[in-house]
Design a protein around this motif. Structure first.
Motif, mmCIF file in Angstrom:
data_model
loop_
_atom_site.group_PDB
_atom_site.id
_atom_site.type_symbol
_atom_site.label_atom_id
_atom_site.label_comp_id
_atom_site.label_asym_id
_atom_site.label_seq_id
_atom_site.Cartn_x
_atom_site.Cartn_y
_atom_site.Cartn_z
ATOM 1 N N GLY A 8 0.930 -1.321 0.165
ATOM 2 C CA GLY A 8 -0.054 0.173 0.115
ATOM 3 C C GLY A 8 0.925 1.362 -0.013
ATOM 4 O O GLY A 8 1.754 1.379 0.890
ATOM 5 N N ALA A 9 0.528 2.393 -0.777
ATOM 6 C CA ALA A 9 1.239 3.452 -0.908
ATOM 7 C C ALA A 9 0.980 4.408 0.485
ATOM 8 O O ALA A 9 1.983 4.863 1.004
ATOM 9 N N PRO A 38 4.737 2.233 -2.272
ATOM 10 C CA PRO A 38 3.962 1.997 -3.573
ATOM 11 C C PRO A 38 4.738 0.968 -4.524
ATOM 12 O O PRO A 38 5.864 1.030 -4.547
ATOM 13 N N ILE A 85 -4.745 -6.380 -8.809
ATOM 14 C CA ILE A 85 -4.623 -4.782 -8.899
ATOM 15 C C ILE A 85 -5.808 -3.881 -8.134
ATOM 16 O O ILE A 85 -6.700 -3.947 -8.947
ATOM 17 N N THR A 112 -5.378 -0.267 -7.192
ATOM 18 C CA THR A 112 -4.722 0.891 -6.907
ATOM 19 C C THR A 112 -5.804 2.234 -7.109
ATOM 20 O O THR A 112 -5.059 3.284 -6.621
ATOM 21 N N VAL A 164 -5.529 5.130 -11.038
ATOM 22 C CA VAL A 164 -3.869 4.939 -11.015
ATOM 23 C C VAL A 164 -3.365 4.014 -11.449
ATOM 24 O O VAL A 164 -3.265 2.732 -11.075
ATOM 25 N N THR A 165 -2.804 4.225 -12.574
ATOM 26 C CA THR A 165 -2.165 3.083 -13.594
ATOM 27 C C THR A 165 -0.846 3.411 -14.016
ATOM 28 O O THR A 165 -0.268 2.598 -14.739
ATOM 29 N N TRP A 200 1.879 3.565 -12.782
ATOM 30 C CA TRP A 200 2.783 2.534 -12.598
ATOM 31 C C TRP A 200 2.506 1.214 -13.291
ATOM 32 O O TRP A 200 3.963 0.436 -13.152
#
Ligand code: FAD
Length: 394
Positions: A14-15, A60, A86, A88, A229-230, A232
């Motif tokens: 987790g970020a 993250p 996934i 995020t 949030v993609t 990454w």
């Protein structure tokens, strides 16, 4: 996965430097100060311990290598996996010209909410803070209602012709937001923010509209939506198109790799098309569905497609807004129970003669039966007949 009997190793990356918590109260009871952070934890510390999970928080995921089956973290650590989910989520959008001054807030995380809560705190001796909310979507309007209820003077600035237009359409967006006028929120529609100005060095003083009008503010909340949030995952080989593209099982196009929640664009068989939904109920149902399908795939068992009528709610002053289905904005809308003037009603949305969505404002009992009617794609006549039975004296 534990509920479904998986006893193998699970790692959660987790970020944020916190265990998972519920986001909806961030703009409601946590922001108002009625609830403290402990109240919105998804699980109590003892229950978390029972799950027997390795937590890697505050670090993250930075990239994904599908061939090597590894996840590289920003901390430099690499995690080997067999299965991956996934989740995020999405992140609050900023305005292109948004400065990094004190007093300008976004709202997505607990830290954001605690900072905003402190900023709208009523002061014992001075005047209450002047708050400008940019964007009359659900989160912007919840913030407006909470700040107003705490005694702030609140102005909402929206470019569109109606609040909540994207979710509810023009007519119903107006009808569902009447409660803001009742409570003294200054709702300015069809306006555009050209720039921000300072009160002192590095501190917000207000915003300037494209007409040149200046609106002073101690606090500005930018509520202009969220983006999945993609970033990454770029270069990972997964298909990214406003989210992680998944099939109807929530599989992201690689064996044992699934997505769930705000980040997931999946094929919803009920609508025969791909969609991405930023609602709490979808996120929690998809989390469970992705886990189940990952385990089924690993065991060579049948997977189950995830299809559902999307649902969300929003609390603004005394209004509980609830919405079932999807509206594109050009449906024919029929108010079938109560009326906007009563500040309580149910409306149904018709597209090509079929019931596709239903809105309830402070009428939960009358709204909920429409869920199964939307799922069965009944004709609008059938929906109106059903609604008439709700209004009939018992
Ligand atoms: C203020 C607010 C109020 C809301 N109110 C309502 C409501 O009333 N009703 C409703 O239906 N919905 C509401 N929502 C929406 C709902 O909360 C979301 O749909 C839900 O949180 C989505 O869950 P998720 O797990 O997909 O994503 P998130 O909750 O966004 O969780 C994703 C997590 O992933 C982490 N992350 C991101 N990138 C990385 C990375 N690279 N590596 C590791 N971790 C990462 C993030 O830090 C975050 O903790 C609200 C949302 C907000 C912000």
């Amino acid at each position: 996965m534990r509920t479904d009997g998986f006893s193998g190793r699970i790692t959660i990356v987790g970020a944020e430097d916190r265990h998972p918590y519920d986001r909806p109260p961030l703009s409601k009871k946590l922001l108002s100060g009625e609830w403290e952070p402990e109240r919105i934890s998804l699980r109590k510390p003892d229950d978390l311990a029972l799950l027997n999970i390795e937590w890697v928080l505050g670090s993250p995921a930075a990239s994904l290598d599908l061939e090597a089956r590894t996840l590289a973290l920003a901390s430099g650590r690499t995690i080997l996996f067999e299965g991956l989910i996934i989740a995020t989520g999405s992140a609050a959008r900023r305005l292109p010209n948004q400065p990094n001054w004190q007093g300008i807030h976004l709202l997505r995380t607990m830290d954001d909410a605690l900072a905003l809560r402190a900023a709208i705190e009523p002061s014992a001796d001075g005047p209450s803070p002047k708050v400008v909310v940019i964007g009359a979507g659900f989160i912007g309007l919840e913030v407006a209602a909470t700040a107003r209820s705490r005694g702030c003077s609140v102005t909402v600035l929206e470019g569109a012709e109606a609040p909540m237009m994207r979710g509810l359409g023009v007519e119903m967006g107006r009808a569902a937001s009447l409660v803001h006028g009742d409570n003294g929120v200054d709702m300015r529609l069809g306006v555009s923010v050209a720039s921000f100005f300072e009160s002192s060095k590095g501190r917000i003083g207000g915003v300037e509209l494209s007409t040149g009008e200046r609106i002073e503010a101690d606090v500005v909340v930018v509520g202009v939506g969220a983006a999945p949030v993609t970033s990454w995952l770029e270069g990972s080989g997964l298909e990214l198109r406003d989210g992680v593209v998944c099939d109807h099982f929530l599989n992201a196009g690689s064996p044992l790799v699934y997505a769930a929640g705000d980040v997931c664009r999946w094929t919803n068989d009920l609508y025969g098309r791909a969609m991405r939904v930023e609602h709490w109920t979808t996120a929690s149902e998809q989390g469970a569905a992705a886990a189940r399908n990952l385990l089924a795939e690993a065991a060579g068992e049948e997977r189950v497609a995830y299809s559902a009528v999307p649902f969300f709610w929003s609390d603004q002053f005394t209004a509980r807004i609830q919405f079932l289905g999807r509206a594109e904005g050009d449906e024919i809308v029929h108010v079938v129970v109560g009326s906007p003037a009563e500040r309580g009603f149910v409306a149904v949305y018709e597209r090509a003669g079929v019931l596709v969505a239903a809105l309830g404002v402070s009428r939960p009992r009358q709204l909920m039966p429409f869920r199964s009617l939307i799922a069965s794609r009944v004709s609008i006549e059938e929906a109106l007949d059903f609604a008439a039975s709700l209004n009939a004296p018992s």
